[in-house]
Design a protein around this motif. Sequence first.
Motif, PDB file in Angstrom:
ATOM      1  N   TYR A 180     -10.896  57.613  12.831  1.00 23.94           N
ATOM      2  CA  TYR A 180      -9.918  57.020  13.734  1.00 23.94           C
ATOM      3  C   TYR A 180      -8.661  56.647  12.962  1.00 23.94           C
ATOM      4  O   TYR A 180      -8.637  56.616  11.740  1.00 23.94           O
ATOM      5  N   HIS A 181      -7.607  56.372  13.697  1.00 28.85           N
ATOM      6  CA  HIS A 181      -6.355  55.919  13.102  1.00 28.85           C
ATOM      7  C   HIS A 181      -6.098  54.495  13.567  1.00 28.85           C
ATOM      8  O   HIS A 181      -6.162  54.206  14.766  1.00 28.85           O
ATOM      9  N   PRO A 182      -5.820  53.564  12.655  1.00 26.07           N
ATOM     10  CA  PRO A 182      -5.581  52.164  13.042  1.00 26.07           C
ATOM     11  C   PRO A 182      -4.448  52.052  14.059  1.00 26.07           C
ATOM     12  O   PRO A 182      -3.466  52.788  14.000  1.00 26.07           O
ATOM     13  N   VAL A 183      -4.614  51.120  14.996  1.00 25.29           N
ATOM     14  CA  VAL A 183      -3.591  50.888  16.005  1.00 25.29           C
ATOM     15  C   VAL A 183      -2.491  50.015  15.413  1.00 25.29           C
ATOM     16  O   VAL A 183      -2.760  48.971  14.817  1.00 25.29           O
ATOM     17  N   ILE A 184      -1.246  50.438  15.555  1.00 28.47           N
ATOM     18  CA  ILE A 184      -0.103  49.673  15.079  1.00 28.47           C
ATOM     19  C   ILE A 184       0.458  48.873  16.262  1.00 28.47           C
ATOM     20  O   ILE A 184       0.881  49.439  17.265  1.00 28.47           O
ATOM     21  N   GLU A 185       0.419  47.551  16.141  1.00 27.55           N
ATOM     22  CA  GLU A 185       0.929  46.691  17.209  1.00 27.55           C
ATOM     23  C   GLU A 185       2.446  46.547  17.086  1.00 27.55           C
ATOM     24  O   GLU A 185       2.989  46.526  15.984  1.00 27.55           O
ATOM     25  N   LYS A 186       3.118  46.428  18.226  1.00 26.51           N
ATOM     26  CA  LYS A 186       4.581  46.382  18.225  1.00 26.51           C
ATOM     27  C   LYS A 186       5.148  45.038  18.683  1.00 26.51           C
ATOM     28  O   LYS A 186       6.343  44.805  18.541  1.00 26.51           O
ATOM     29  N   LEU A 220      -9.788  33.263  18.999  1.00 25.99           N
ATOM     30  CA  LEU A 220      -9.331  34.594  19.390  1.00 25.99           C
ATOM     31  C   LEU A 220     -10.344  35.290  20.296  1.00 25.99           C
ATOM     32  O   LEU A 220      -9.962  36.017  21.226  1.00 25.99           O
ATOM     33  N   ILE A 221     -11.630  35.076  20.042  1.00 23.81           N
ATOM     34  CA  ILE A 221     -12.651  35.669  20.901  1.00 23.81           C
ATOM     35  C   ILE A 221     -12.591  35.054  22.294  1.00 23.81           C
ATOM     36  O   ILE A 221     -12.718  35.755  23.312  1.00 23.81           O
ATOM     37  N   CYS A 222     -12.367  33.747  22.364  1.00 24.55           N
ATOM     38  CA  CYS A 222     -12.227  33.081  23.669  1.00 24.55           C
ATOM     39  C   CYS A 222     -10.989  33.579  24.413  1.00 24.55           C
ATOM     40  O   CYS A 222     -11.025  33.784  25.638  1.00 24.55           O
ATOM     41  N   ILE A 223      -9.893  33.810  23.679  1.00 23.86           N
ATOM     42  CA  ILE A 223      -8.672  34.331  24.296  1.00 23.86           C
ATOM     43  C   ILE A 223      -8.919  35.735  24.832  1.00 23.86           C
ATOM     44  O   ILE A 223      -8.501  36.079  25.946  1.00 23.86           O
ATOM     45  N   SER A 224      -9.597  36.568  24.043  1.00 20.50           N
ATOM     46  CA  SER A 224      -9.923  37.921  24.493  1.00 20.50           C
ATOM     47  C   SER A 224     -10.778  37.889  25.751  1.00 20.50           C
ATOM     48  O   SER A 224     -10.588  38.697  26.667  1.00 20.50           O
ATOM     49  N   THR A 241      -0.067  44.179  12.846  1.00 21.70           N
ATOM     50  CA  THR A 241      -1.462  44.019  13.253  1.00 21.70           C
ATOM     51  C   THR A 241      -1.740  42.540  13.461  1.00 21.70           C
ATOM     52  O   THR A 241      -1.027  41.681  12.926  1.00 21.70           O
ATOM     53  N   GLN A 242      -2.771  42.229  14.231  1.00 20.47           N
ATOM     54  CA  GLN A 242      -3.138  40.829  14.434  1.00 20.47           C
ATOM     55  C   GLN A 242      -3.835  40.325  13.169  1.00 20.47           C
ATOM     56  O   GLN A 242      -4.816  40.911  12.714  1.00 20.47           O
ATOM     57  N   MET A 243      -3.321  39.219  12.638  1.00 18.73           N
ATOM     58  CA  MET A 243      -3.808  38.792  11.335  1.00 18.73           C
ATOM     59  C   MET A 243      -3.682  37.293  11.169  1.00 18.73           C
ATOM     60  O   MET A 243      -2.770  36.657  11.716  1.00 18.73           O
ATOM     61  N   LEU A 244      -4.609  36.730  10.395  1.00 21.01           N
ATOM     62  CA  LEU A 244      -4.611  35.319  10.037  1.00 21.01           C
ATOM     63  C   LEU A 244      -4.426  35.217   8.529  1.00 21.01           C
ATOM     64  O   LEU A 244      -5.091  35.917   7.767  1.00 21.01           O
ATOM     65  N   TRP A 245      -3.509  34.339   8.102  1.00 17.95           N
ATOM     66  CA  TRP A 245      -3.242  34.131   6.680  1.00 17.95           C
ATOM     67  C   TRP A 245      -3.508  32.659   6.357  1.00 17.95           C
ATOM     68  O   TRP A 245      -2.934  31.780   6.979  1.00 17.95           O
ATOM     69  N   LEU A 246      -4.383  32.387   5.386  1.00 18.30           N
ATOM     70  CA  LEU A 246      -4.682  31.028   4.961  1.00 18.30           C
ATOM     71  C   LEU A 246      -4.142  30.827   3.544  1.00 18.30           C
ATOM     72  O   LEU A 246      -4.272  31.715   2.689  1.00 18.30           O
ATOM     73  N   HIS A 247      -3.529  29.672   3.285  1.00 20.63           N
ATOM     74  CA  HIS A 247      -3.011  29.417   1.953  1.00 20.63           C
ATOM     75  C   HIS A 247      -2.938  27.909   1.716  1.00 20.63           C
ATOM     76  O   HIS A 247      -2.912  27.108   2.655  1.00 20.63           O
ATOM     77  N   ASP A 248      -2.906  27.516   0.458  1.00 21.17           N
ATOM     78  CA  ASP A 248      -2.712  26.113   0.102  1.00 21.17           C
ATOM     79  C   ASP A 248      -1.277  25.711   0.412  1.00 21.17           C
ATOM     80  O   ASP A 248      -0.357  26.537   0.417  1.00 21.17           O
ATOM     81  N   LYS A 277      -0.403  39.276  18.963  1.00 22.79           N
ATOM     82  CA  LYS A 277       0.329  39.857  20.083  1.00 22.79           C
ATOM     83  C   LYS A 277       0.815  38.731  20.988  1.00 22.79           C
ATOM     84  O   LYS A 277       0.184  37.673  21.078  1.00 22.79           O
ATOM     85  N   GLU A 278       1.930  38.957  21.658  1.00 25.02           N
ATOM     86  CA  GLU A 278       2.557  37.906  22.457  1.00 25.02           C
ATOM     87  C   GLU A 278       1.602  37.334  23.494  1.00 25.02           C
ATOM     88  O   GLU A 278       1.541  36.117  23.695  1.00 25.02           O
ATOM     89  N   SER A 279       0.823  38.192  24.157  1.00 26.55           N
ATOM     90  CA  SER A 279      -0.112  37.716  25.180  1.00 26.55           C
ATOM     91  C   SER A 279      -1.179  36.813  24.581  1.00 26.55           C
ATOM     92  O   SER A 279      -1.625  35.848  25.210  1.00 26.55           O
ATOM     93  N   TYR A 280      -1.592  37.101  23.348  1.00 26.92           N
ATOM     94  CA  TYR A 280      -2.591  36.281  22.666  1.00 26.92           C
ATOM     95  C   TYR A 280      -1.961  34.967  22.199  1.00 26.92           C
ATOM     96  O   TYR A 280      -2.578  33.905  22.288  1.00 26.92           O
ATOM     97  N   MET A 281      -0.733  35.043  21.660  1.00 31.08           N
ATOM     98  CA  MET A 281      -0.097  33.849  21.116  1.00 31.08           C
ATOM     99  C   MET A 281       0.131  32.795  22.195  1.00 31.08           C
ATOM    100  O   MET A 281      -0.037  31.591  21.951  1.00 31.08           O
ATOM    101  N   GLN A 282       0.483  33.215  23.395  1.00 33.38           N
ATOM    102  CA  GLN A 282       0.717  32.270  24.486  1.00 33.38           C
ATOM    103  C   GLN A 282      -0.546  31.467  24.785  1.00 33.38           C
ATOM    104  O   GLN A 282      -0.485  30.254  25.019  1.00 33.38           O
ATOM    105  N   LEU A 283      -1.700  32.120  24.762  1.00 35.63           N
ATOM    106  CA  LEU A 283      -2.963  31.427  25.011  1.00 35.63           C
ATOM    107  C   LEU A 283      -3.425  30.657  23.775  1.00 35.63           C
ATOM    108  O   LEU A 283      -4.034  29.590  23.892  1.00 35.63           O
ATOM    109  N   PHE A 284      -3.142  31.197  22.594  1.00 36.75           N
ATOM    110  CA  PHE A 284      -3.550  30.553  21.346  1.00 36.75           C
ATOM    111  C   PHE A 284      -2.941  29.157  21.225  1.00 36.75           C
ATOM    112  O   PHE A 284      -3.615  28.200  20.866  1.00 36.75           O
ATOM    113  N   GLU A 285      -1.661  29.035  21.553  1.00 32.89           N
ATOM    114  CA  GLU A 285      -0.975  27.747  21.420  1.00 32.89           C
ATOM    115  C   GLU A 285      -1.449  26.736  22.447  1.00 32.89           C
ATOM    116  O   GLU A 285      -1.172  25.524  22.295  1.00 32.89           O
ATOM    117  N   CYS A 286      -2.136  27.178  23.498  1.00 37.27           N
ATOM    118  CA  CYS A 286      -2.632  26.267  24.532  1.00 37.27           C
ATOM    119  C   CYS A 286      -4.113  25.991  24.390  1.00 37.27           C
ATOM    120  O   CYS A 286      -4.688  25.264  25.223  1.00 37.27           O
TER     121      CYS A 286
END
Length: 302
Positions: free
Chosen positions: A78-84, A131-135, A268-275, A289-298
Motif C-alpha cells: 500500500y501507499h501511505p495516505v497523505i493528509e492535506k 482519538l479513538i473516541c473521536i473516530s 499525517t495525523q501525529m502526536l509529538w511529546l517533549h520535555d 485533520k480539521e474534523s478531528y481537531m474540532q472534536l479533540f479540543e472539546c
Amino acid sequence: MVSPIIIAQVIEFECGGLAISLSGSHPAMDGFLDFKFLFEWANVCRIGSPVEEINFLSFDLSNIFPTRDILGVFKLTYHPVIEKDIIVKRFVIREAAMSKLRKKCVDESDGGLTFQPSRVEIITALLWRALICISTTIHGYVRPSLMDFPLNLRSKTSLPQVHNSMGNFRIDVPIKFIPEENKMELHNFIILIRDTVNKVVASCAKASPDEIVSTLVNIYNVSVRSPEWGGNDEVDKVLCSSMCMFPLHDTDFGLGKPALLFFGMKDTQMLWLHDTNIHSEVGVQVDLKESYMQLFECDANL
C-alpha cells in the motif's frame, strides 16, 4: 540530483531573536540524532566550551549494519495516505494533572495498574484513547486503530558501540487496538502500550545485527505494511513520537536555551511529546485533520 543529508536554516529576527530549523534525511538520521546533532553543534559553536565536553558522533553504524537489500523482503502492499488539512495545536500537561492521571490509572475499578506508569505511557494512552473516541463519533462505530510508536534502539540493545552513532537506529513499534479484544479504560491502553513496546525491546535486547534487521522486517510486513492493518482503510492510523529525555532544552549556541519548539511533517495525523523547560511538565504538539481537531479540543476527558 543528490539530496543533502541535512538542511539547516537560520532566521534572525529584527527583535534580536533567532530561529534554527533542521531537516534531516530519515534514512541517514532518526529523531534522536536530529536533536543530538543540534546539541553537539551548539557545544562546538559556544565560545568557551571545553573540548572534552563535546561528545563527537561516531560513524561506525554501517560497520555493524552493512548495506543490504532489505527492500526486496518488504511487501509493499500500500501507499501511505497523505493528509492535506492538518491543523497543529500545542498543549502543556502540568505536574498536577499528571499526578491525577497516575492516581486514576491505579485506582480504576477494572483492575487498575500494579506498576507506576511513565509520563509518556500515561499521555500517549490518554491521547490515543481520545482519538479513538473521536473516530467513533465521526464514523458511528468503534474502529480498529494502529499507532506507530518510533523507538530509539541505541540504549535497548547489547551493542554498546551504537550509543553515539550517526545514522538511523530506530524501530517503529506497531501498537494495535482491536475493539473486540481491548477495553477502553485508560489503564487498559497503558498496559497495551507497555506490553507491546516491551515485547519488541526484549526481541532486540540480546539480538545480533542480523536478528535486529529480521525483527524490523517482520514488524513492517506483519503490521505496518500489511493489507489487514497498514493497507486497510477501515483502520485508523496515528503516529506518536516521544522526544522526552532528548537534549532539546539544553541546546545552547551561546544565545540562551530554546523558548519554543516546533516539530512536524504536516502530512499525517501525529502526536509529538517533549520535555518543557520545566522538567516536571510535558509539552504535546497535536497534528490532526480539521474534523478531528474540532472534536479533540472539546473532549471532556482532556
